[in-house]
Design an enzyme around this catalytic site. Structure first.
Site, short mmCIF file in Angstrom:
data_model
loop_
_atom_site.label_atom_id
_atom_site.label_comp_id
_atom_site.label_asym_id
_atom_site.label_seq_id
_atom_site.Cartn_x
_atom_site.Cartn_y
_atom_site.Cartn_z
CB THR A 209 -0.92 0.03 1.24
OG1 THR A 209 -0.13 0.11 2.42
CG2 THR A 209 -1.81 -1.20 1.30
CG ASP A 210 -1.14 4.87 -1.26
OD1 ASP A 210 -1.76 4.67 -0.19
OD2 ASP A 210 -1.70 5.28 -2.29
CD GLN A 211 3.60 8.87 3.00
OE1 GLN A 211 3.22 9.80 2.29
NE2 GLN A 211 4.51 9.02 3.94
#
Length: 134
Positions: free
Chosen positions: A16-18
């Site tokens: 995932t991203d932030q």
């Protein structure tokens, strides 16, 4: 053709991203997991096929993103064989989240390649026979 499998995975943090949303490129890996589980359910594996001289490179990938998957969600990858393979094998996919919301619909086409000659080949007889059993 009704040969299909369902694979469940939990989204890992590193996918995932932030914002906790699955990076779009990771869906190709989810599809690959679905395919390898489908093949294993037929009694074969990529490793076994390669040991027997057959490779399956992807030649087409199409993904339609509907909504994002998030960190720690359990996703369900449904992999369905589109038709009896010839020189290529085609799969349709749907990925749903744990609330049964459709996240992705996708399609892949792979071709059978003889590892020795590096040329296209027909689907191996053992796979064809297995798929025609039902």
């Amino acid at each position: 053709m009704s040969k299909k499998t369902v694979t469940e995975l939990r989204v890992r943090y590193g996918e995932t991203d932030q914002m906790g949303v699955v990076y779009y490129g990771n869906y190709a890996a989810y599809l690959e997991q679905g395919r390898t589980d489908w093949l294993r359910a037929q009694g074969f594996s990529y490793k076994w096929m390669e040991a027997n001289g057959v490779q399956l490179p992807v030649v087409k990938l199409s993904i339609d993103y509907k909504r994002p998957a998030h960190y720690d969600e359990v996703i369900r990858i449904t992999t369905k064989l589109r038709n009896i393979p010839t020189y290529k094998i085609e799969f349709d996919y749907e990925i749903h989240n744990q609330d049964n919301q459709l996240l992705v619909s996708a399609y892949t086409a792979l071709v059978f390649v003889d590892m020795e000659t590096k040329k296209l080949m027909k689907a191996p007889d053992y796979l064809d026979q297995k798929l025609r059993e039902e």
